[in-house]
Structure formats: C-alpha cells, structure tokens
Design a protein around this motif. Structure first.
Motif, PDB file in Angstrom:
ATOM      1  N   GLU A   1       6.457  -1.630  11.033  1.00 58.03           N
ATOM      2  CA  GLU A   1       6.071  -1.198  12.376  1.00 58.03           C
ATOM      3  C   GLU A   1       5.314   0.129  12.258  1.00 58.03           C
ATOM      4  OE1 GLU A   1       6.394  -2.975  15.055  1.00 58.03           O
ATOM      5  OE2 GLU A   1       7.519  -4.570  14.049  1.00 58.03           O
ATOM      6  N   PHE A   2       4.021   0.048  12.075  1.00 58.12           N
ATOM      7  CA  PHE A   2       3.214   1.260  11.984  1.00 58.12           C
ATOM      8  C   PHE A   2       1.935   1.055  12.783  1.00 58.12           C
ATOM      9  CE2 PHE A   2       2.125  -1.488   8.434  1.00 58.12           C
ATOM     10  CZ  PHE A   2       0.742  -1.492   8.449  1.00 58.12           C
ATOM     11  N   ASN A   3       1.327   2.142  13.200  1.00 56.27           N
ATOM     12  CA  ASN A   3       0.091   2.079  13.974  1.00 56.27           C
ATOM     13  C   ASN A   3      -1.089   1.771  13.059  1.00 56.27           C
ATOM     14  OD1 ASN A   3       1.368   2.766  16.413  1.00 56.27           O
ATOM     15  ND2 ASN A   3       1.222   4.952  15.947  1.00 56.27           N
ATOM     16  N   ASN A   4      -1.918   0.819  13.485  1.00 53.41           N
ATOM     17  CA  ASN A   4      -3.133   0.557  12.722  1.00 53.41           C
ATOM     18  C   ASN A   4      -4.037   1.784  12.748  1.00 53.41           C
ATOM     19  OD1 ASN A   4      -2.314  -2.060  12.243  1.00 53.41           O
ATOM     20  ND2 ASN A   4      -3.515  -2.934  13.913  1.00 53.41           N
ATOM     21  N   SER A   5      -4.831   1.945  11.695  1.00 53.84           N
ATOM     22  CA  SER A   5      -5.845   2.989  11.720  1.00 53.84           C
ATOM     23  C   SER A   5      -6.937   2.574  12.705  1.00 53.84           C
ATOM     24  CB  SER A   5      -6.454   3.184  10.330  1.00 53.84           C
ATOM     25  OG  SER A   5      -7.256   2.068   9.989  1.00 53.84           O
ATOM     26  N   ALA A   6      -7.777   3.512  13.083  1.00 50.20           N
ATOM     27  CA  ALA A   6      -8.868   3.213  14.016  1.00 50.20           C
ATOM     28  C   ALA A   6     -10.038   2.524  13.321  1.00 50.20           C
ATOM     29  CB  ALA A   6      -9.353   4.501  14.672  1.00 50.20           C
ATOM     30  N   LEU A   7      -9.965   2.411  12.002  1.00 51.49           N
ATOM     31  CA  LEU A   7     -11.117   1.987  11.213  1.00 51.49           C
ATOM     32  C   LEU A   7     -11.698   0.648  11.644  1.00 51.49           C
ATOM     33  CD1 LEU A   7     -12.903   2.778   8.834  1.00 51.49           C
ATOM     34  CD2 LEU A   7     -11.287   1.587   7.328  1.00 51.49           C
ATOM     35  N   TYR A   8     -10.857  -0.306  11.998  1.00 45.16           N
ATOM     36  CA  TYR A   8     -11.342  -1.647  12.334  1.00 45.16           C
ATOM     37  C   TYR A   8     -11.235  -1.967  13.822  1.00 45.16           C
ATOM     38  CZ  TYR A   8     -11.317  -2.234   7.299  1.00 45.16           C
ATOM     39  OH  TYR A   8     -11.561  -2.071   5.958  1.00 45.16           O
ATOM     40  N   ARG A   9     -11.030  -0.948  14.646  1.00 40.37           N
ATOM     41  CA  ARG A   9     -11.035  -1.173  16.086  1.00 40.37           C
ATOM     42  C   ARG A   9     -12.434  -1.535  16.563  1.00 40.37           C
ATOM     43  NH1 ARG A   9      -8.148   3.971  18.315  1.00 40.37           N
ATOM     44  NH2 ARG A   9     -10.304   4.331  18.937  1.00 40.37           N
ATOM     45  N   SER A  10     -12.498  -2.374  17.566  1.00 42.22           N
ATOM     46  CA  SER A  10     -13.799  -2.834  18.072  1.00 42.22           C
ATOM     47  C   SER A  10     -14.635  -1.695  18.634  1.00 42.22           C
ATOM     48  CB  SER A  10     -13.601  -3.910  19.141  1.00 42.22           C
ATOM     49  OG  SER A  10     -12.840  -3.404  20.227  1.00 42.22           O
ATOM     50  N   ASP A  11     -13.974  -0.645  19.133  1.00 45.35           N
ATOM     51  CA  ASP A  11     -14.732   0.456  19.734  1.00 45.35           C
ATOM     52  C   ASP A  11     -14.946   1.624  18.767  1.00 45.35           C
ATOM     53  OD1 ASP A  11     -12.095   1.189  19.559  1.00 45.35           O
ATOM     54  OD2 ASP A  11     -11.998   2.149  21.531  1.00 45.35           O
TER      55      ASP A  11
ATOM     56  N   GLU B   1       0.867  -1.170   0.000  1.00 47.33           N
ATOM     57  CA  GLU B   1       0.000   0.000   0.000  1.00 47.33           C
ATOM     58  C   GLU B   1       0.907   1.224   0.000  1.00 47.33           C
ATOM     59  OE1 GLU B   1      -3.485   2.111   2.748  1.00 47.33           O
ATOM     60  OE2 GLU B   1      -2.707   0.135   3.294  1.00 47.33           O
ATOM     61  N   LEU B   2       0.576   2.230  -0.773  1.00 48.54           N
ATOM     62  CA  LEU B   2       1.447   3.395  -0.899  1.00 48.54           C
ATOM     63  C   LEU B   2       1.202   4.438   0.183  1.00 48.54           C
ATOM     64  CD1 LEU B   2       1.410   3.803  -4.774  1.00 48.54           C
ATOM     65  CD2 LEU B   2       2.987   2.500  -3.341  1.00 48.54           C
ATOM     66  N   THR B   3       0.181   4.239   0.998  1.00 45.11           N
ATOM     67  CA  THR B   3      -0.082   5.107   2.140  1.00 45.11           C
ATOM     68  C   THR B   3      -0.240   4.242   3.385  1.00 45.11           C
ATOM     69  OG1 THR B   3      -2.471   5.068   1.709  1.00 45.11           O
ATOM     70  CG2 THR B   3      -1.211   6.879   0.745  1.00 45.11           C
ATOM     71  N   LEU B   4       0.362   4.675   4.480  1.00 48.24           N
ATOM     72  CA  LEU B   4       0.246   3.973   5.756  1.00 48.24           C
ATOM     73  C   LEU B   4      -0.089   4.992   6.849  1.00 48.24           C
ATOM     74  CD1 LEU B   4       3.296   1.509   5.753  1.00 48.24           C
ATOM     75  CD2 LEU B   4       0.888   0.945   5.387  1.00 48.24           C
ATOM     76  N   PRO B   5      -0.893   4.597   7.833  1.00 52.65           N
ATOM     77  CA  PRO B   5      -1.244   5.515   8.915  1.00 52.65           C
ATOM     78  C   PRO B   5      -0.010   6.099   9.601  1.00 52.65           C
ATOM     79  CG  PRO B   5      -2.619   3.560   9.018  1.00 52.65           C
ATOM     80  CD  PRO B   5      -1.563   3.287   7.985  1.00 52.65           C
ATOM     81  N   GLU B   6       0.023   7.413   9.678  1.00 56.34           N
ATOM     82  CA  GLU B   6       1.060   8.158  10.385  1.00 56.34           C
ATOM     83  C   GLU B   6       2.457   7.994   9.786  1.00 56.34           C
ATOM     84  OE1 GLU B   6       0.805   7.565  14.653  1.00 56.34           O
ATOM     85  OE2 GLU B   6      -1.365   7.212  14.516  1.00 56.34           O
ATOM     86  N   VAL B   7       2.555   7.341   8.622  1.00 59.40           N
ATOM     87  CA  VAL B   7       3.833   7.213   7.918  1.00 59.40           C
ATOM     88  C   VAL B   7       3.805   8.058   6.654  1.00 59.40           C
ATOM     89  CG1 VAL B   7       5.426   5.647   6.744  1.00 59.40           C
ATOM     90  CG2 VAL B   7       4.247   4.911   8.835  1.00 59.40           C
TER      91      VAL B   7
END
Length: 249
Positions: free
Chosen positions: A233-243, A123-129
């Motif tokens: 090593e990047f932070n997941n987006s919030a999109l698929y978080r349970s909350d 993927e050419l875009t990553l969260p916070e990268v």
C-alpha cells in the motif's frame, strides 16, 4: 600491457558484462578470486591463457604476478566478484600498480544487492516509503567500521539497508535494528544470489534469526532490511500519471 579489473557479477556466469567477457577472451593471464568467483567464467578465457586462483595470495604475491606480466608484455584480467566499487580490496591494488607505473582499467559488474533484489522480486525504493539504499557492513577482521558509520546511525534514517559480510552476526543485526525499524519490519536473507544454489529466506525482522536457523548460512549471503521489501500500500509516483509533463521519457 594493461591490467583490466573486472567485476564478475554476483555469481551467474551470464551476468558478467559484454565488455568483461570480451576482455576475458583476450587476456594472457587471469587472476581470479577463487573463493567468491564462479569458475564457469574462466571458460570465457582462451585455452592458452594462464589462470591463477588468488584466494591464498597476499598483496605482495599479487604484486609479483603483476610485475612478471608487465615484464612479459602480457594482458592481465583481475576478476573480482560483484562490483569493483564495493568491498573489493581494489584500492590497495591500484595503489601498487600506480607505484609501479603499470596501466589499468576498471570494468564494473552487477552488484550483489541488485541480484538479491531481483531474487526476491522487490524494488528497494518505493515512493514516500524509502528513497535511499544504504550499503554497509559490520566491523570485521579485515577492517573496522569508522565510528561515524555504526549501524544505529544508518538505522535512524529507516532507509532500506543492505548488509554485506555480516550473515554470521544475524542475531546482532536484528537486535540492533529492531528499535528503529520495528520487530515486524520486512527482512530477507539471500544466499548466493544468482547461483544455482541460491536460497531465500524472508521473515519479519524479529523472526529472521529463527527462520534462518535451519540453513546455517556462514558466508556469501546478503541481509536486506526495510519497509520497501514488503509494502504493497504505497502511493504511485507521478511519473506515469496522465497529467504528468514528461520531459525526459
């Protein structure tokens, strides 16, 4: 009569859109960019369709083809590689058709950068990268880059870069980008993305020229540069978080 401009996609004949394939099947005349378009796409045309390789034609000769087809009431397909919105010399042809009063449609295609990203499995875009993708090139014989769009200006953002039409200046690219991205920044060259002869070279930016030396790529290659190409090593987006409150998914 209508001139249907179609983005043929990056190379593989089955990456053309359904709409593009349907228009090819119905055309009387297919004008195709023979130096960049996979000629297997011409098999979608009917046996009676006239097929013209435009690789050697100038704009005036193209205008003549459009005028003759207009006078004969023929349906025309103009087949470009990749997607029409990027480096396709589309605008100058549309200006001709508008002057002549000839109607046209535009059908987008799969762009080369998307095929290259698929080829390297990234993927050419990553969260916070990296959340931006810059599609650019270097000045060349066909057209110069505006002064405000020099490579260094884009490099300051450290967004993912996709450089078209610049493989012959790979050493210059590495030299100009290294101060901004770092010599260890992941980079890739994808030659003829999605074609049978596709080749992929990945290396840190400082070693990319050396890694490509044995291949002697001269054209039809895309250069990708950016941390998103190699970061694990990047932070997941919030999109698929349970909350996470999913309003649109």
């Amino acid at each position: 009569m209508t001139v249907h401009f179609i983005g043929a996609g990056p190379g593989a004949a089955d990456l053309i859109t359904v709409r593009g394939q349907r228009l090819l099947a119905a055309c009387d005349l297919c004008l195709y960019a023979g130096s960049t378009v996979n000629q297997e796409l011409l098999e979608y045309c009917s046996a009676s369709a006239r097929k013209v390789n435009t690789a050697s034609l100038d704009l005036q000769q193209l205008e003549h083809e459009y005028m003759c087809a207009w006078q004969q009431g023929q349906q025309v397909v103009r087949l470009h590689s990749g997607d029409l919105s990027l480096y396709s010399a589309l605008a100058e042809q549309l200006r001709v058709l508008e002057r002549l009063g000839i109607p046209y449609t535009l059908t987008p295609g799969v762009p080369a950068f998307a095929a290259a990203a698929a080829a390297i499995g990234r993927e050419l875009t990553l969260p916070e990268v990296a959340q931006s993708l810059v599609l650019t090139r270097l000045s060349g014989r066909a057209s110069k880059m505006p002064e405000s769009e020099q490579l260094e200006h884009f490099a300051k953002t450290r967004a993912t870069l996709a450089l078209h039409l610049a493989i012959h200046r790979l050493d210059e690219i590495a030299e100009r980008l290294s101060p901004f991205y770092g010599e260890d920044c992941p980079a890739a060259v994808v030659y003829r993305a999605s074609w049978e002869e596709q080749q992929i070279v990945t290396a840190p930016l400082a070693k990319l020229v050396e890694a490509c030396a044995q291949h002697r790529f001269e054209r039809s290659a895309l250069v990708l540069v950016g941390r998103a190409l190699g970061e694990v090593e990047f932070n997941n987006s919030a999109l698929y978080r349970s909350d996470y409150c999913r309003r649109f998914r």
